[in-house]
Design an enzyme around this catalytic site. Structure first.
Site, PDB file in Angstrom:
ATOM      1  N   THR A 111      82.755 -60.220 -19.683  1.00 25.35           N
ATOM      2  CA  THR A 111      82.531 -60.713 -18.318  1.00 25.35           C
ATOM      3  C   THR A 111      81.630 -59.695 -17.614  1.00 25.35           C
ATOM      4  O   THR A 111      81.229 -58.708 -18.228  1.00 25.35           O
ATOM      5  CB  THR A 111      83.863 -60.823 -17.538  1.00 25.35           C
ATOM      6  OG1 THR A 111      84.320 -59.511 -17.234  1.00 25.35           O
ATOM      7  CG2 THR A 111      84.931 -61.551 -18.333  1.00 25.35           C
ATOM      8  N   CYS A 112      81.356 -59.929 -16.328  1.00 25.64           N
ATOM      9  CA  CYS A 112      80.487 -58.961 -15.649  1.00 25.64           C
ATOM     10  C   CYS A 112      81.193 -57.610 -15.454  1.00 25.64           C
ATOM     11  O   CYS A 112      80.552 -56.600 -15.217  1.00 25.64           O
ATOM     12  CB  CYS A 112      79.995 -59.517 -14.319  1.00 25.64           C
ATOM     13  SG  CYS A 112      81.309 -60.099 -13.275  1.00 25.64           S
ATOM     14  N   ARG A 153      83.664 -56.388 -17.738  1.00 26.21           N
ATOM     15  CA  ARG A 153      84.192 -55.798 -18.966  1.00 26.21           C
ATOM     16  C   ARG A 153      83.607 -56.476 -20.194  1.00 26.21           C
ATOM     17  O   ARG A 153      83.241 -57.662 -20.148  1.00 26.21           O
ATOM     18  CB  ARG A 153      85.712 -55.931 -19.014  1.00 26.21           C
ATOM     19  CG  ARG A 153      86.221 -57.353 -19.217  1.00 26.21           C
ATOM     20  CD  ARG A 153      87.718 -57.465 -19.117  1.00 26.21           C
ATOM     21  NE  ARG A 153      88.168 -57.148 -17.771  1.00 26.21           N
ATOM     22  CZ  ARG A 153      88.888 -56.079 -17.465  1.00 26.21           C
ATOM     23  NH1 ARG A 153      89.255 -55.232 -18.405  1.00 26.21           N
ATOM     24  NH2 ARG A 153      89.237 -55.850 -16.225  1.00 26.21           N
ATOM     25  N   HIS A 208      97.504 -54.095 -22.074  1.00 29.17           N
ATOM     26  CA  HIS A 208      96.162 -54.173 -21.488  1.00 29.17           C
ATOM     27  C   HIS A 208      95.702 -55.631 -21.375  1.00 29.17           C
ATOM     28  O   HIS A 208      95.253 -56.071 -20.309  1.00 29.17           O
ATOM     29  CB  HIS A 208      95.180 -53.365 -22.335  1.00 29.17           C
ATOM     30  CG  HIS A 208      93.775 -53.424 -21.820  1.00 29.17           C
ATOM     31  ND1 HIS A 208      93.365 -52.742 -20.704  1.00 29.17           N
ATOM     32  CD2 HIS A 208      92.700 -54.145 -22.244  1.00 29.17           C
ATOM     33  CE1 HIS A 208      92.095 -53.019 -20.467  1.00 29.17           C
ATOM     34  NE2 HIS A 208      91.662 -53.862 -21.385  1.00 29.17           N
ATOM     35  N   SER A 250      91.476 -56.330 -12.742  1.00 32.70           N
ATOM     36  CA  SER A 250      90.196 -56.754 -12.169  1.00 32.70           C
ATOM     37  C   SER A 250      89.785 -55.863 -10.998  1.00 32.70           C
ATOM     38  O   SER A 250      90.614 -55.153 -10.430  1.00 32.70           O
ATOM     39  CB  SER A 250      90.296 -58.195 -11.679  1.00 32.70           C
ATOM     40  OG  SER A 250      90.594 -59.048 -12.740  1.00 32.70           O
ATOM     41  N   GLU A 270      92.144 -61.716  -8.844  1.00 33.04           N
ATOM     42  CA  GLU A 270      91.074 -62.727  -8.850  1.00 33.04           C
ATOM     43  C   GLU A 270      91.358 -63.729  -9.976  1.00 33.04           C
ATOM     44  O   GLU A 270      91.905 -63.367 -11.023  1.00 33.04           O
ATOM     45  CB  GLU A 270      89.699 -62.065  -8.964  1.00 33.04           C
ATOM     46  CG  GLU A 270      89.490 -61.193 -10.187  1.00 33.04           C
ATOM     47  CD  GLU A 270      88.744 -61.894 -11.289  1.00 33.04           C
ATOM     48  OE1 GLU A 270      88.416 -63.066 -11.088  1.00 33.04           O
ATOM     49  OE2 GLU A 270      88.544 -61.299 -12.343  1.00 33.04           O
ATOM     50  N   GLY A 281      71.396 -69.450  11.324  1.00 30.94           N
ATOM     51  CA  GLY A 281      70.879 -68.283  10.613  1.00 30.94           C
ATOM     52  C   GLY A 281      70.764 -68.597   9.138  1.00 30.94           C
ATOM     53  O   GLY A 281      71.610 -69.307   8.588  1.00 30.94           O
ATOM     54  N   ALA A 282      69.705 -68.066   8.524  1.00 31.06           N
ATOM     55  CA  ALA A 282      69.470 -68.398   7.114  1.00 31.06           C
ATOM     56  C   ALA A 282      69.517 -67.157   6.235  1.00 31.06           C
ATOM     57  O   ALA A 282      68.892 -67.101   5.181  1.00 31.06           O
ATOM     58  CB  ALA A 282      68.131 -69.116   6.972  1.00 31.06           C
ATOM     59  N   GLY A 283      70.298 -66.164   6.677  1.00 28.35           N
ATOM     60  CA  GLY A 283      70.398 -64.920   5.896  1.00 28.35           C
ATOM     61  C   GLY A 283      71.356 -65.057   4.728  1.00 28.35           C
ATOM     62  O   GLY A 283      72.004 -66.091   4.542  1.00 28.35           O
TER      63      GLY A 283
END
Lengths: 252, 399
Positions: free
Chosen positions: B43-44, B46, B86, B96, B101, B172-174
């Site tokens: 995953t991003c 691990r 683990h 996480s 999550e 707003g378009a930020g």
């Protein structure tokens, strides 16, 4: 025998109050409500069998029936894990009223039925069912006001101690009132038919009940939203309490 | 059979390293198959390889090849119970970056499905997945939002319940506004208007969400027919004042103001039916929910400990499985041989004899089987296994 059913019912409701205080034990609380309600149902059935009719003629007896209707209504509409705080609002009230019914002798068996008249049975049954619905509506309205206040104050724990959404609470309150008003209407009509048959005047309790009916009927017509709707439901409930607790003795 | 894990995660490796060893699902499954009985979870946060066996060096070499550098100083290596704990903590979301999550459970399931491991890893992963589900069902660890955009959406749900069909005006378009709008949209809300100083930016964002681009001047006129206002501009002054809000008799109006300086006048929050949360309020909500997650994490850790104990007991029983299997095979062999000595028999008599002898055998071996498994769970398994092998001559059979 009545003793053997009263205590499990009270234990179930009491256990629900304790369990609802922690999110972790919500399901346990729901089971407490279910089992307590079953025990109380058996108690009422036993009372009816022993009395050979409708035995809840005293204020305490009708309070016992009223508690059963409140819990039944709660089981149908509000007994969900997400509505834990609704349970925490309704169940302590249930326990207090149930204990009051016992102290007043409303959970004992042996009383003979004084209600030979079908209209009278319908009158009491419908009125109590409607009052149970109004009680639930008031609990929901109370929660609405609490949640509304927390949102206005921007409480940091609002997502941690979650209540149902404002819109959900408002819809459930309206639904409870929409169902209860026809029941109260039917109960009042049955009462008036009986009054016409046997004669008699309008007492204070009847006056307050009619006022409650008028208020809830106004709610249905005006459909007040938000806080105003909640105040309507709570004012109606104050009249219900006045009728059920303060003036109950004057009617029987 | 031993369980091993080797890998790196956000605890020990920076993102520059993690992104080099991160693999898409199909390549992770390919890597796992190349290593034998293994599952590769990537995953991003691990990349780790779970193995049925104790030689994790080939797996470590594969990860080092991907990283292009030695990983022995950062990679963690665990065996047996530690490796199981683990995995259990990972699937429960306790390992996480944001505790609790929910995505990780799906990622563990996907890695397991893609790798199709052998019976040993299959059992461990099924246990981990069941635990992950249980943690989410029995604790509130994943219920609360952990970021400002998701908190904004969750608060809107506190007002409206289901957001399906609720109309949102994005001012707003930020980037942060876009994220919050995405969070609302993911929960069913419709981004019907996007207002911005630059029409090009608002048109681009409106197209993405299927809404309409409007100018900032049009915002007050739209407040009457929407449910949520999400304000996130860089404007130096407030864009929406209390006087701009039409009276709300029947429907609430929820303002999320994540701009600094604020886009919505705080007086708006005092209006009947209007609810206003600014960035400080949202951050306070997130901090509170994260604190709540930590409390729930303690309960989840207790569930992990229970599963770890079950894993330990199960694994110990594996030590006696070969002895039990040999004993049963030996008994079955004797039964079949002795029945064969009876010669030709009518079919019904043979069937009866088959059934009776099989039943006797099962009843006779049931208790020793149970006792050996119990002894194994209590760490005496190998002694019992040796005794059985010696008493029944199973070792000699093998030779």
């Amino acid at each position: 025998m009545a003793e053997a059913l009263f205590w499990p019912a009270l234990f179930g409701y009491g256990e629900a109050v304790l369990a609802y205080s922690s999110a972790r034990f919500t399901r346990l609380g729901t089971w407490g409500v279910r089992l307590g309600w079953l025990a109380q149902t058996a108690l009422l059935a036993l009372q009816a069998a022993r009395a050979d009719g409708f035995p809840w003629t005293s204020w305490a007896g009708s309070l016992n029936l009223f508690v059963w209707l409140v819990v039944g209504t709660y089981l149908i509409w509000g007994c969900r894990p997400r509505f834990r705080l609704l349970g925490l609002t309704v169940m302590p009230l249930v326990v207090a009223l149930f204990v009051a019914a016992r102290i007043g002798g409303g959970t004992a068996t042996g009383d003979r039925s004084h209600y030979g008249n079908l209209f009278l049975v319908l009158h009491v049954g419908f009125v109590l069912a409607a009052f149970a619905g109004f009680t639930l509506a008031a609990a929901l309205a109370g929660l609405y006001l609490l949640e509304e206040r927390r949102l206005k104050r921007r409480a940091a724990d609002i997502l941690r101690l979650k209540l149902p959404s404002l819109v959900t609470l408002e819809q459930l309150t309206t639904r409870a009132i929409l169902i209860s008003v026809p029941l109260l209407t039917a109960g009042l009509v049955a009462g008036f038919v009986r009054l016409r048959q046997h004669g008699g005047g309008i007492d204070a309790l009847m006056g307050v009940t009619i006022a409650a009916w008028a208020l809830y009927a106004a709610f249905i017509v005006l459909r007040p939203a938000g806080r105003m709707g909640a105040y309507f439901a709570l004012t109606g409930f104050a009249l219900v309490i006045l009728a059920r607790v303060v003036l109950a003795g004057s009617h029987f | 059979m031993r369980l091993s894990v080797v890998g790196i995660s956000h605890h020990v490796a920076p993102v520059e390293l993690r992104e080099r060893v991160a693999l898409p699902l199909d390549r992770a499954a390919l890597l796992a198959r190349g290593l034998g009985d293994a599952v590769c979870l990537s995953t991003c946060n691990r990349t780790e390889v779970y193995l049925a066996g104790d030689d994790e060096l080939p797996a470590l070499s594969s990860l080092e090849q991907l990283a292009g550098e030695p990983l022995s100083s950062v990679a963690y290596r665990m065996h047996d119970e530690a490796a199981a704990v683990h995995l259990f903590r990972v699937s429960a979301g306790l390992d996480s970056l944001v505790p609790g999550e929910s995505e990780i459970l799906g990622q563990v399931r996907a890695a397991y499905d893609a790798a199709r491991p052998g019976p040993f890893l299959d059992r461990v992963f099924r246990q981990a997945l069941a635990l992950g589900k249980r943690v989410r069902a029995e604790t509130a660890i994943g219920e609360s939002p952990a970021s400002v955009p998701s908190a904004a959406a969750a608060l809107a749900q506190q007002v409206f319940g289901d957001l399906t069909g609720r109309r949102v005006l994005l001012v707003g378009a930020g980037r942060i506004g876009e994220l919050a709008a995405g969070s609302l949209s993911a929960r069913g809300a419709s981004i019907v208007y996007v207002a911005n100083r630059s029409h090009e930016a608002s048109a681009q964002l409106a197209e993405r969400f299927g809404g309409e681009a409007i100018s900032l001047d049009e915002v007050p006129g739209k407040l009457g027919d929407i449910d949520v206002v999400l304000a996130a501009t860089g404007s130096p002054a407030a864009l929406i004042g209390a006087g701009d809000v039409p009276s709300r008799h029947k429907r609430p109006l929820f303002f999320i103001d994540i701009a600094v300086p604020r886009d919505v006048d705080p007086a708006v929050g005092d209006l009947d039916g209007c609810y206003l949360y600014d960035i400080d309020d949202l951050e306070a909500v997130v901090a509170e929910t994260l604190a709540g997650r930590r409390v729930e994490a303690e309960h989840a850790e207790r569930l992990v400990a229970l599963e770890a104990e079950r894993f330990k007991e199960w694994r110990a029983t594996l030590d006696v499985v070969p002895a039990i299997a040999s004993l049963r095979a030996r008994a079955e062999e004797i039964r079949v041989t002795e029945l064969a000595k009876l010669g030709e028999l009518p079919d019904d008599e043979r069937r009866t004899l088959e059934a009776v002898t099989a039943q006797i055998l099962n009843k006779l071996l049931h208790l020793p089987t149970v006792r050996m498994k119990e002894a194994a769970a209590a760490s005496d398994g190998s002694k019992y296994a040796e005794a059985v092998q010696h008493l029944f001559g199973l070792e000699e059979e093998k030779r």
